[in-house]
Design an enzyme around this catalytic site. Sequence first.
Site, PDB file in Angstrom:
ATOM      1  N   HIS A  79     -37.137 -16.052 -46.923  1.00 50.51           N
ATOM      2  CA  HIS A  79     -38.435 -15.432 -47.205  1.00 50.51           C
ATOM      3  C   HIS A  79     -38.272 -14.107 -47.951  1.00 50.51           C
ATOM      4  CE1 HIS A  79     -39.838 -17.844 -43.455  1.00 50.51           C
ATOM      5  NE2 HIS A  79     -39.726 -18.606 -44.526  1.00 50.51           N
ATOM      6  N   HIS A 238     -46.442 -22.735 -48.020  1.00 48.99           N
ATOM      7  CA  HIS A 238     -45.176 -22.197 -47.514  1.00 48.99           C
ATOM      8  C   HIS A 238     -43.989 -22.961 -48.091  1.00 48.99           C
ATOM      9  CE1 HIS A 238     -42.607 -19.800 -44.972  1.00 48.99           C
ATOM     10  NE2 HIS A 238     -41.888 -20.903 -44.808  1.00 48.99           N
ATOM     11  N   ASP A 242     -40.891 -21.268 -49.966  1.00 49.77           N
ATOM     12  CA  ASP A 242     -39.488 -21.573 -49.690  1.00 49.77           C
ATOM     13  C   ASP A 242     -38.740 -21.947 -50.965  1.00 49.77           C
ATOM     14  OD1 ASP A 242     -39.480 -21.101 -46.952  1.00 49.77           O
ATOM     15  OD2 ASP A 242     -39.859 -23.193 -46.415  1.00 49.77           O
ATOM     16  N   HIS A 265     -35.407 -27.012 -47.960  1.00 56.60           N
ATOM     17  CA  HIS A 265     -34.326 -26.116 -48.384  1.00 56.60           C
ATOM     18  C   HIS A 265     -33.112 -26.871 -48.916  1.00 56.60           C
ATOM     19  CE1 HIS A 265     -36.276 -22.508 -47.017  1.00 56.60           C
ATOM     20  NE2 HIS A 265     -36.374 -22.948 -45.785  1.00 56.60           N
TER      21      HIS A 265
END
Length: 304
Positions: A79, A238, A242, A265
Amino acid sequence: MIRQRTLKSIVQTTGVGLHSGRKVTLILRPAAANTGVIYRRTDLNPPVDFPADANSVRDTMLCTALVNEDGVRISTVEHLNAALAGMGIDNVIIEVDAPEIPIMDGSASPFIYLLQSAGIDTLNAPKRFLRIKKPVRIEDGDKWAELVPFNGFRLDFTIDFNHPAIDADQQRLVLDFSSQSFIKDISRARTFGFMRDIEYLQSQNLALGGSFDNAIVLDDYRILNDDGLRFDNELVTHKVLDAIGDLYMCGHNIIGEMRAYKSGHALNNQLLRAVLADQEAYEWATFQAEEVPVTFAQPGMVLA
């Protein structure tokens, strides 16, 4: 020319570690041109540096970590890395007195505030962009992610989250990136997870800092946070946050379009590694002010 950026002053804050549940002190320091993004653990003697590097990334169930050749790691970098990308910070030293960056509220917004508090300084060196020259795609079952040429930075993200509290029409987001759009539309989106997973992890002495204060928590039927979502498409937003942080692990803003379906990720990092491993897939670019894609024309000094 478009010049590299660092911070004007040192800034410091404290937060809670997602893994340990303990207090973590975070210090951001200005750095000279061509230093890059350096994460530093000051709880070790001597301190250990972790340059932002796609090949040092290890994805875990909880977060993204940078791991050096000795197996030493610094966790939960994603973040803050997204905030650095959002503000176009090329050079910074990030110090923590713990094995992890504090989780703050689970979004990038507190880090944006910290960077804005420090102020942005421009350095007398050209800013280098990574420009995508040809499509690169990574697939994993039905999940996929690709980077294709585009004169700017665009993200087209779709998730497939079959949950009664999440509207089907809130699972795709297309964003033309700029510092302003990142601060206004992306930075406040929080990480999310299921209560059963958090309870299991905490029973294993993991995620001890996880709480309603730093994540969207769901059960099988509803969102458990008293205040609900910050906006209807917070979950896919979000995921975009990411991805911005994951791609910035190369230390440079990307000129291209990322398209993804159910990516996370690990897939984001595989995509970045695949690009960097193919010298025909990208080139380094610098710009005079009048040439730069409008995406990157203005520093992110808009207040969140």
